[in-house]
Design a protein around this motif. Structure first.
Motif, PDB file in Angstrom:
ATOM      1  N   LEU A  96       0.819  -1.210   0.000  1.00  0.00           N
ATOM      2  CA  LEU A  96       0.000   0.000   0.000  1.00  0.00           C
ATOM      3  C   LEU A  96       0.858   1.267   0.000  1.00  0.00           C
ATOM      4  N   LEU A  97       1.899   1.274   0.850  1.00  0.00           N
ATOM      5  CA  LEU A  97       2.696   2.490   1.001  1.00  0.00           C
ATOM      6  C   LEU A  97       3.689   2.688  -0.131  1.00  0.00           C
ATOM      7  N   TRP A  98       4.433   1.624  -0.465  1.00  0.00           N
ATOM      8  CA  TRP A  98       5.556   1.772  -1.394  1.00  0.00           C
ATOM      9  C   TRP A  98       5.121   1.559  -2.842  1.00  0.00           C
ATOM     10  N   PHE A  99       4.463   0.427  -3.114  1.00  0.00           N
ATOM     11  CA  PHE A  99       4.062   0.159  -4.487  1.00  0.00           C
ATOM     12  C   PHE A  99       2.879   1.030  -4.911  1.00  0.00           C
ATOM     13  N   GLY A 100       1.991   1.341  -3.971  1.00  0.00           N
ATOM     14  CA  GLY A 100       0.813   2.117  -4.314  1.00  0.00           C
ATOM     15  C   GLY A 100       0.995   3.604  -4.121  1.00  0.00           C
ATOM     16  N   ALA A 101       0.956   4.060  -2.864  1.00  0.00           N
ATOM     17  CA  ALA A 101       0.965   5.494  -2.573  1.00  0.00           C
ATOM     18  C   ALA A 101       2.225   6.188  -3.091  1.00  0.00           C
ATOM     19  N   TYR A 102       3.388   5.585  -2.869  1.00  0.00           N
ATOM     20  CA  TYR A 102       4.645   6.223  -3.260  1.00  0.00           C
ATOM     21  C   TYR A 102       4.677   6.549  -4.748  1.00  0.00           C
ATOM     22  N   MET A 103       4.301   5.574  -5.577  1.00  0.00           N
ATOM     23  CA  MET A 103       4.414   5.794  -7.023  1.00  0.00           C
ATOM     24  C   MET A 103       3.449   6.864  -7.512  1.00  0.00           C
ATOM     25  N   VAL A 104       2.238   6.879  -6.955  1.00  0.00           N
ATOM     26  CA  VAL A 104       1.251   7.867  -7.402  1.00  0.00           C
ATOM     27  C   VAL A 104       1.653   9.271  -6.966  1.00  0.00           C
ATOM     28  N   VAL A 105       1.965   9.444  -5.683  1.00  0.00           N
ATOM     29  CA  VAL A 105       2.253  10.794  -5.190  1.00  0.00           C
ATOM     30  C   VAL A 105       3.578  11.315  -5.731  1.00  0.00           C
ATOM     31  N   LEU A 106       4.539  10.431  -5.997  1.00  0.00           N
ATOM     32  CA  LEU A 106       5.795  10.895  -6.587  1.00  0.00           C
ATOM     33  C   LEU A 106       5.562  11.391  -8.008  1.00  0.00           C
ATOM     34  N   ASN A 107       4.804  10.633  -8.812  1.00  0.00           N
ATOM     35  CA  ASN A 107       4.485  11.082 -10.168  1.00  0.00           C
ATOM     36  C   ASN A 107       3.758  12.424 -10.138  1.00  0.00           C
ATOM     37  N   TRP A 108       2.832  12.567  -9.210  1.00  0.00           N
ATOM     38  CA  TRP A 108       2.055  13.797  -9.085  1.00  0.00           C
ATOM     39  C   TRP A 108       2.946  14.950  -8.621  1.00  0.00           C
ATOM     40  N   GLY A 109       3.776  14.680  -7.630  1.00  0.00           N
ATOM     41  CA  GLY A 109       4.643  15.726  -7.107  1.00  0.00           C
ATOM     42  C   GLY A 109       5.621  16.253  -8.138  1.00  0.00           C
TER      43      GLY A 109
END
Length: 296
Positions: A84-97
């Motif tokens: 949830l944290l690394w594969f999911g949230a990290y990839m989405v918010v990094l791309n967005w950021g």
């Protein structure tokens, strides 16, 4: 191979683990170059989902080929949290950021992640705070800041973008610290495969966006997404887990400080972006810090 069967962190260096960590760092550095091309045609969520889908297909195929089966029940909490944290949230918010701030600012903020890994690993995993590790990370973080300043666009940074990159760093650190205990019970391939599947499931709401953008994106951008899934995700996360099972979370986090230096060189070779002397100096600091932190 589970952690109980692996070489303990206090034993002599494992050359295979070192090779695995090197593979991870090189492929993660290449991801930044690939994201630059694909990110102009795919939204943050669609890019993350496409990458995870490609990675999941490759990982499941390899898992079935090796007949490793499901992870033990004791490994699932760590797999679920890291997924949830690394594969999911990290990839989405990094791309967005990275769409909100320049690359230099993003690099500086996200590189708080390895520092958080060392702090969380020392406190929650009982790894302690080795002086050489902390000194090496300080040198590498300074190098990452120098690289970030050298590649910064010089304009005003978006508060939202900085917050997203900070969230990405926290998600990355939390995912790594959660994954470490899971490797005591499950193999690196099991941990990576099911973590990737959890992340893919979390990103399924972006399916309509991905389908629409695949139809309009050029083939090169779609192939870039596939590359991100097969190599920086499926292969690199598996080699990461293999190396993490054989050392501490803090030392593995410090190893990723080699990524900014490699990104500078790859962007020079692949994209023709000639680095400034400041970027080269920062990259050298990153590598020097990694060398200090990895010494026993």
């Amino acid at each position: 191979m589970a952690l109980s069967d692996s070489v303990p962190a206090t034993a002599r260096p494992d050359r295979r683990a070192l090779a695995a960590a090197t593979t991870t760092v090189v492929l993660w550095a290449s991801a930044f170059v690939a994201i630059r091309g694909a990110g102009t045609h795919f939204g943050p969520g669609a890019l993350a989902l496409g990458r995870l889908l490609a990675g999941s297909v490759a990982l499941v195929a390899l898992l079935l080929h090796r007949r490793e089966g499901l992870p033990p029940r004791a490994a699932w909490p760590g797999i679920a949290v890291s997924g949830l944290l690394w594969f999911g949230a990290y990839m989405v918010v990094l791309n967005w950021g990275e769409q909100q701030v320049d690359a230099g600012t993003a690099a500086m903020v996200v590189n708080i992640g390895p520092v958080l890994i060392a702090l969380l690993g020392g406190k929650l995993l009982g790894e302690g705070f080795p002086p050489r590790l902390l000194a090496g990370m300080a040198v590498s973080f300074a190098g990452a800041v120098v690289v970030g300043l050298s590649t910064s666009g010089g304009g005003s940074s978006s508060l939202l973008g900085i917050a997203l990159c900070l969230l990405a760093a926290v998600s990355y650190a939390g995912g790594v610290v959660a994954q470490k205990p899971a490797l005591r019970h499950a193999s690196p391939l099991q941990t990576t495969t099911f973590g990737c599947l959890v992340g893919t499931a979390a990103c399924l709401p972006f399916t309509p966006q991905l389908v629409a953008q695949v139809g309009t994106a050029p083939l090169s951008a779609t192939l870039g997404v596939v590359y991100l899934g097969l190599f920086p995700t499926a292969l690199a996360f598996t080699t990461w887990a293999y190396a993490l099972a054989r050392t501490t979370a803090g030392r593995m986090g410090a190893t990723t400080y080699a990524v900014p230096a490699l990104v500078v060189l790859m962007a020079w070779a692949v994209l023709g972006e000639v680095p400034t002397p400041l970027a080269l100096a920062g990259g050298a600091l990153c590598l020097a810090g990694v060398a200090v932190s990895r010494r026993r």
